[in-house]
Design a protein around this motif. Sequence first.
Motif, PDB file in Angstrom:
ATOM      1  N   ALA A 146     -16.298 -30.371  18.817  1.00  0.00           N
ATOM      2  CA  ALA A 146     -15.187 -29.424  18.730  1.00  0.00           C
ATOM      3  C   ALA A 146     -15.594 -28.248  19.617  1.00  0.00           C
ATOM      4  CB  ALA A 146     -14.983 -28.971  17.293  1.00  0.00           C
ATOM      5  N   VAL A 147     -14.655 -27.720  20.371  1.00  0.00           N
ATOM      6  CA  VAL A 147     -14.968 -26.649  21.318  1.00  0.00           C
ATOM      7  C   VAL A 147     -14.050 -25.466  21.064  1.00  0.00           C
ATOM      8  CG1 VAL A 147     -15.142 -26.011  23.754  1.00  0.00           C
ATOM      9  CG2 VAL A 147     -15.705 -28.346  23.042  1.00  0.00           C
ATOM     10  N   LEU A 148     -14.666 -24.302  20.914  1.00  0.00           N
ATOM     11  CA  LEU A 148     -13.929 -23.043  20.754  1.00  0.00           C
ATOM     12  C   LEU A 148     -14.303 -22.123  21.906  1.00  0.00           C
ATOM     13  CD1 LEU A 148     -14.666 -22.428  16.967  1.00  0.00           C
ATOM     14  CD2 LEU A 148     -12.648 -23.521  17.952  1.00  0.00           C
ATOM     15  N   GLU A 149     -13.336 -21.354  22.360  1.00  0.00           N
ATOM     16  CA  GLU A 149     -13.595 -20.407  23.435  1.00  0.00           C
ATOM     17  C   GLU A 149     -13.123 -19.026  23.004  1.00  0.00           C
ATOM     18  OE1 GLU A 149     -11.428 -20.488  27.436  1.00  0.00           O
ATOM     19  OE2 GLU A 149     -13.364 -21.466  27.833  1.00  0.00           O
ATOM     20  N   ARG A 150     -13.916 -18.012  23.354  1.00  0.00           N
ATOM     21  CA  ARG A 150     -13.555 -16.641  23.016  1.00  0.00           C
ATOM     22  C   ARG A 150     -12.328 -16.234  23.808  1.00  0.00           C
ATOM     23  NH1 ARG A 150     -16.404 -12.443  20.490  1.00  0.00           N
ATOM     24  NH2 ARG A 150     -18.376 -13.546  20.613  1.00  0.00           N
ATOM     25  N   ASP A 151     -11.399 -15.592  23.108  1.00  0.00           N
ATOM     26  CA  ASP A 151     -10.173 -15.084  23.708  1.00  0.00           C
ATOM     27  C   ASP A 151     -10.044 -13.642  23.252  1.00  0.00           C
ATOM     28  OD1 ASP A 151      -7.717 -14.790  24.906  1.00  0.00           O
ATOM     29  OD2 ASP A 151      -6.634 -16.075  23.503  1.00  0.00           O
TER      30      ASP A 151
END
Length: 159
Positions: A146-151
């Motif tokens: 699972a991949v999360l990116e800072r926004d």
Amino acid sequence: MPSVNDALSAARATIDKVELCVAATSGDHGVANVRVVQKLSFDDTWCVAFATDRTSRKTAEIERTGKLTLLFEDDAEGAYAALIGTASVSSDLETKQKYWTGDLDRWFPQGASSENAAIVELKPERIELWNYAKGIAPEPLGLRAAVLERDGDDWRRLA
């Protein structure tokens, strides 16, 4: 698919549980260099700090690239969380005192005032994780992270 909050909660639980993690930097000729480091701090902004020797190869690689990956693994949950982002190295006494613990005295007997002692701070821009116990990973479960990116101050799910 679990929500961003579920994924963040699983990643935080893994990181909170683990004291020693693997730090990866980019070495010469594109080779990854890895070593174990001791987490000193993990805060609400997802920043992680650890101590190192100012003259180490890891320090030189972080200063050259500004990048770092920290990998936290929890065998009991069948889980890992990788924090990937920008890192900085500080040998400023105030920063060292902020994070210093007595455990570090074995490597730096002069304490935080040791000339070679430095603190690395990682600000993650991306989190990759899976957690079998919590069902956190895209299908088929565990074959991809699972991949999360800072926004900004929030996180968004990429996969």
